[in-house]
Design a protein around this motif. Structure first.
Motif, PDB file in Angstrom:
ATOM      1  N   VAL A 181     -12.321  20.827 -40.319  1.00  0.00           N
ATOM      2  CA  VAL A 181     -12.030  19.962 -39.178  1.00  0.00           C
ATOM      3  C   VAL A 181     -13.192  20.022 -38.194  1.00  0.00           C
ATOM      4  O   VAL A 181     -13.638  21.110 -37.825  1.00  0.00           O
ATOM      5  CB  VAL A 181     -10.718  20.387 -38.493  1.00  0.00           C
ATOM      6  CG1 VAL A 181     -10.482  19.566 -37.218  1.00  0.00           C
ATOM      7  CG2 VAL A 181      -9.536  20.255 -39.442  1.00  0.00           C
ATOM      8  N   THR A 182     -13.685  18.861 -37.785  1.00  0.00           N
ATOM      9  CA  THR A 182     -14.682  18.838 -36.713  1.00  0.00           C
ATOM     10  C   THR A 182     -13.967  18.764 -35.362  1.00  0.00           C
ATOM     11  O   THR A 182     -14.004  19.703 -34.574  1.00  0.00           O
ATOM     12  CB  THR A 182     -15.666  17.659 -36.887  1.00  0.00           C
ATOM     13  OG1 THR A 182     -14.935  16.447 -37.108  1.00  0.00           O
ATOM     14  CG2 THR A 182     -16.601  17.906 -38.049  1.00  0.00           C
ATOM     15  N   GLU A 183     -13.259  17.654 -35.125  1.00  0.00           N
ATOM     16  CA  GLU A 183     -12.530  17.486 -33.867  1.00  0.00           C
ATOM     17  C   GLU A 183     -11.561  16.326 -34.030  1.00  0.00           C
ATOM     18  O   GLU A 183     -11.460  15.721 -35.101  1.00  0.00           O
ATOM     19  CB  GLU A 183     -13.508  17.212 -32.730  1.00  0.00           C
ATOM     20  CG  GLU A 183     -14.430  16.031 -32.973  1.00  0.00           C
ATOM     21  CD  GLU A 183     -15.580  15.939 -31.989  1.00  0.00           C
ATOM     22  OE1 GLU A 183     -15.544  16.618 -30.951  1.00  0.00           O
ATOM     23  OE2 GLU A 183     -16.519  15.171 -32.262  1.00  0.00           O
ATOM     24  N   GLY A 184     -10.839  16.012 -32.949  1.00  0.00           N
ATOM     25  CA  GLY A 184      -9.961  14.854 -32.956  1.00  0.00           C
ATOM     26  C   GLY A 184     -10.730  13.599 -32.591  1.00  0.00           C
ATOM     27  O   GLY A 184     -11.937  13.636 -32.332  1.00  0.00           O
ATOM     28  N   THR A 185     -10.039  12.482 -32.547  1.00  0.00           N
ATOM     29  CA  THR A 185     -10.702  11.220 -32.236  1.00  0.00           C
ATOM     30  C   THR A 185     -11.308  11.224 -30.837  1.00  0.00           C
ATOM     31  O   THR A 185     -12.347  10.610 -30.600  1.00  0.00           O
ATOM     32  CB  THR A 185      -9.727  10.042 -32.335  1.00  0.00           C
ATOM     33  OG1 THR A 185      -8.628  10.268 -31.439  1.00  0.00           O
ATOM     34  CG2 THR A 185      -9.198   9.881 -33.748  1.00  0.00           C
ATOM     35  N   SER A 186     -10.660  11.905 -29.909  1.00  0.00           N
ATOM     36  CA  SER A 186     -11.143  11.957 -28.520  1.00  0.00           C
ATOM     37  C   SER A 186     -10.823  13.306 -27.899  1.00  0.00           C
ATOM     38  O   SER A 186     -10.549  13.393 -26.703  1.00  0.00           O
ATOM     39  CB  SER A 186     -10.509  10.831 -27.701  1.00  0.00           C
ATOM     40  OG  SER A 186      -9.091  10.921 -27.750  1.00  0.00           O
ATOM     41  N   ASN A 187     -10.874  14.370 -28.710  1.00  0.00           N
ATOM     42  CA  ASN A 187     -10.452  15.685 -28.227  1.00  0.00           C
ATOM     43  C   ASN A 187     -10.976  16.783 -29.142  1.00  0.00           C
ATOM     44  O   ASN A 187     -11.407  16.521 -30.263  1.00  0.00           O
ATOM     45  CB  ASN A 187      -8.924  15.749 -28.151  1.00  0.00           C
ATOM     46  CG  ASN A 187      -8.268  15.153 -29.385  1.00  0.00           C
ATOM     47  OD1 ASN A 187      -8.366  15.702 -30.481  1.00  0.00           O
ATOM     48  ND2 ASN A 187      -7.607  14.007 -29.211  1.00  0.00           N
ATOM     49  N   ASN A 188     -10.947  18.003 -28.648  1.00  0.00           N
ATOM     50  CA  ASN A 188     -11.262  19.172 -29.460  1.00  0.00           C
ATOM     51  C   ASN A 188      -9.982  19.720 -30.082  1.00  0.00           C
ATOM     52  O   ASN A 188      -8.902  19.601 -29.499  1.00  0.00           O
ATOM     53  CB  ASN A 188     -11.937  20.253 -28.614  1.00  0.00           C
ATOM     54  CG  ASN A 188     -13.329  19.847 -28.150  1.00  0.00           C
ATOM     55  OD1 ASN A 188     -13.565  19.694 -26.957  1.00  0.00           O
ATOM     56  ND2 ASN A 188     -14.252  19.666 -29.069  1.00  0.00           N
ATOM     57  N   ALA A 189     -10.101  20.314 -31.279  1.00  0.00           N
ATOM     58  CA  ALA A 189      -8.944  20.749 -32.061  1.00  0.00           C
ATOM     59  C   ALA A 189      -8.886  22.272 -32.162  1.00  0.00           C
ATOM     60  O   ALA A 189      -9.925  22.934 -32.277  1.00  0.00           O
ATOM     61  CB  ALA A 189      -9.009  20.142 -33.456  1.00  0.00           C
ATOM     62  N   TYR A 190      -7.654  22.799 -32.171  1.00  0.00           N
ATOM     63  CA  TYR A 190      -7.425  24.248 -32.199  1.00  0.00           C
ATOM     64  C   TYR A 190      -6.222  24.572 -33.082  1.00  0.00           C
ATOM     65  O   TYR A 190      -5.290  23.771 -33.201  1.00  0.00           O
ATOM     66  CB  TYR A 190      -7.090  24.796 -30.803  1.00  0.00           C
ATOM     67  CG  TYR A 190      -8.050  24.424 -29.710  1.00  0.00           C
ATOM     68  CD1 TYR A 190      -8.908  25.359 -29.160  1.00  0.00           C
ATOM     69  CD2 TYR A 190      -8.083  23.116 -29.192  1.00  0.00           C
ATOM     70  CE1 TYR A 190      -9.781  25.028 -28.136  1.00  0.00           C
ATOM     71  CE2 TYR A 190      -8.962  22.776 -28.183  1.00  0.00           C
ATOM     72  CZ  TYR A 190      -9.806  23.731 -27.654  1.00  0.00           C
ATOM     73  OH  TYR A 190     -10.665  23.389 -26.647  1.00  0.00           O
ATOM     74  N   ILE A 191      -6.240  25.788 -33.638  1.00  0.00           N
ATOM     75  CA  ILE A 191      -5.044  26.354 -34.258  1.00  0.00           C
ATOM     76  C   ILE A 191      -4.834  27.743 -33.681  1.00  0.00           C
ATOM     77  O   ILE A 191      -5.756  28.341 -33.103  1.00  0.00           O
ATOM     78  CB  ILE A 191      -5.143  26.420 -35.795  1.00  0.00           C
ATOM     79  CG1 ILE A 191      -6.344  27.269 -36.234  1.00  0.00           C
ATOM     80  CG2 ILE A 191      -5.209  25.016 -36.390  1.00  0.00           C
ATOM     81  CD1 ILE A 191      -6.400  27.524 -37.740  1.00  0.00           C
ATOM     82  N   VAL A 192      -3.626  28.243 -33.837  1.00  0.00           N
ATOM     83  CA  VAL A 192      -3.293  29.605 -33.415  1.00  0.00           C
ATOM     84  C   VAL A 192      -2.657  30.310 -34.606  1.00  0.00           C
ATOM     85  O   VAL A 192      -1.689  29.805 -35.190  1.00  0.00           O
ATOM     86  CB  VAL A 192      -2.315  29.610 -32.225  1.00  0.00           C
ATOM     87  CG1 VAL A 192      -1.999  31.046 -31.811  1.00  0.00           C
ATOM     88  CG2 VAL A 192      -2.881  28.812 -31.053  1.00  0.00           C
ATOM     89  N   LYS A 193      -3.205  31.463 -34.966  1.00  0.00           N
ATOM     90  CA  LYS A 193      -2.660  32.248 -36.066  1.00  0.00           C
ATOM     91  C   LYS A 193      -2.648  33.712 -35.667  1.00  0.00           C
ATOM     92  O   LYS A 193      -3.683  34.264 -35.294  1.00  0.00           O
ATOM     93  CB  LYS A 193      -3.495  32.053 -37.338  1.00  0.00           C
ATOM     94  CG  LYS A 193      -2.924  32.731 -38.573  1.00  0.00           C
ATOM     95  CD  LYS A 193      -1.614  32.070 -39.017  1.00  0.00           C
ATOM     96  CE  LYS A 193      -1.110  32.649 -40.328  1.00  0.00           C
ATOM     97  NZ  LYS A 193       0.168  32.019 -40.762  1.00  0.00           N
ATOM     98  N   ASN A 194      -1.463  34.322 -35.745  1.00  0.00           N
ATOM     99  CA  ASN A 194      -1.300  35.740 -35.390  1.00  0.00           C
ATOM    100  C   ASN A 194      -1.884  36.031 -34.011  1.00  0.00           C
ATOM    101  O   ASN A 194      -2.536  37.051 -33.789  1.00  0.00           O
ATOM    102  CB  ASN A 194      -1.957  36.631 -36.443  1.00  0.00           C
ATOM    103  CG  ASN A 194      -1.323  36.478 -37.812  1.00  0.00           C
ATOM    104  OD1 ASN A 194      -0.114  36.266 -37.929  1.00  0.00           O
ATOM    105  ND2 ASN A 194      -2.124  36.585 -38.863  1.00  0.00           N
ATOM    106  N   GLY A 195      -1.658  35.115 -33.088  1.00  0.00           N
ATOM    107  CA  GLY A 195      -2.094  35.301 -31.712  1.00  0.00           C
ATOM    108  C   GLY A 195      -3.549  34.950 -31.445  1.00  0.00           C
ATOM    109  O   GLY A 195      -3.993  34.984 -30.296  1.00  0.00           O
ATOM    110  N   ARG A 196      -4.314  34.610 -32.476  1.00  0.00           N
ATOM    111  CA  ARG A 196      -5.733  34.280 -32.320  1.00  0.00           C
ATOM    112  C   ARG A 196      -5.909  32.772 -32.191  1.00  0.00           C
ATOM    113  O   ARG A 196      -5.392  32.008 -33.014  1.00  0.00           O
ATOM    114  CB  ARG A 196      -6.553  34.795 -33.504  1.00  0.00           C
ATOM    115  CG  ARG A 196      -6.478  36.289 -33.710  1.00  0.00           C
ATOM    116  CD  ARG A 196      -7.242  36.710 -34.952  1.00  0.00           C
ATOM    117  NE  ARG A 196      -8.675  36.606 -34.755  1.00  0.00           N
ATOM    118  CZ  ARG A 196      -9.431  37.579 -34.255  1.00  0.00           C
ATOM    119  NH1 ARG A 196      -8.864  38.740 -33.899  1.00  0.00           N
ATOM    120  NH2 ARG A 196     -10.728  37.422 -34.103  1.00  0.00           N
TER     121      ARG A 196
END
Length: 287
Positions: A181-196
């Motif tokens: 994943v680079t980013e969204g159409t007009s936003n930055n993208a994130y995930i959360v795993k095990n608190g990180r």
């Protein structure tokens, strides 16, 4: 009531706001822009937006039409004239009007850049329902040019990706290149795993989000662990949470990716808390 718009030195009614058909922003997408959020009549993250504007202009060898202080005064005047309390100010700079169409850049000594600003009214952050329900995103190939760190007005493919998402019954799209994943159409993208908190590192591959920078700073100050690296769609689907950030969305939870539910399928505690922190801190620091 008609908005007041700023165009090249004049505040005019929006119906009278025009630029030339020979402007290079119109003919060549030869321009950059910034969008600054307005909360309670004040500008959020304004210094960051002006620093990025200067960087974008420098990367394109485009002259700046005004100093940061002059642009701040224009933003404030526009807010006052339009009585804006909640919304955003859009600013665009192009290489100007050389009087004809040519691939070669005009001489900046004889062709001044075009500067346009206008306001958009939006609901207060607390009234945005998507923050409570979360967004559904799909993935699409990232086929944009390779200087996404420059905030240009070349937005056709992100717009197409947004429409692909709508056609699929989703809210937005995440762009994928080389399996990540680079980013969204007009936003930055994130995930959360095990608190990180995981989000892609800065490079030419993504826009250097102003909201991203502030949010990661607040997250670290809150003793949250941040890992800056690329992630895959499969990782996102297996994550505990996901979210996006942008000047207009602030922090917005993502509850599904390509039809796969993320976590419990509802906004998670990390994204919810980060949104609270961002809004609180932004209101304190707004100009």
């Amino acid at each position: 009531m008609s908005r007041t718009v700023y165009v090249n030195g004049a505040f005019v009614p929006e119906a009278e706001a025009t630029v030339s058909v020979f402007d290079r922003g119109f003919l060549m997408a030869d321009g950059v822009y910034e969008v600054t959020t307005v909360m309670d009549g004040r500008l959020v993250d304004f210094p960051g937006h002006m620093a990025r504007l200067e960087r974008s202009l420098s990367e394109l060898d485009m002259p700046s039409p005004a100093t940061a202080d002059e642009l701040l005064a224009l933003h404030r005047e526009l807010l006052e004239r339009n009585g804006l309390q909640q919304g955003r100010v859009y600013l665009q700079v192009t290489r100007g009007n050389p009087g004809d169409r040519d691939f070669a850049f005009p001489d900046p000594a004889t062709v001044a850049p075009t500067l346009v600003l206008f306001t958009q009214e939006t609901p207060a952050p607390e009234a945005i329902g998507a923050a409570r329900s979360g967004l559904r995103v799909i993935s699409v190939p990232d086929i944009r040019w390779h200087r996404r760190d420059i905030k240009t007005v070349q937005l056709l493919y992100p717009s197409m990706a947004k429409m692909m998402a709508k056609a699929a019954g989703a809210d937005d799209a995440w762009l994928v290149e080389d399996g990540k994943v680079t980013e969204g159409t007009s936003n930055n993208a994130y995930i959360v795993k095990n608190g990180r908190i995981v989000t892609r590192e800065l490079s030419h591959d993504i826009l250097h989000g102003i909201t991203r920078a502030a949010l990661l700073r607040y997250a670290r100050e809150a003793q949250m662990v941040v890992e800056e690296r690329a992630f895959t769609i499969a990782e996102a689907q297996a994550a505990d949470e996901a979210f996006i950030t942008s000047a207009s969305a602030f922090v917005m939870p993502v509850v599904s990716v390509d039809g796969a539910q993320i976590g419990a399928g509802t906004p998670g505690p990390v994204a919810t808390r980060l949104r609270e922190i961002y809004l609180e801190e932004s209101r304190k620091a707004a100009l």
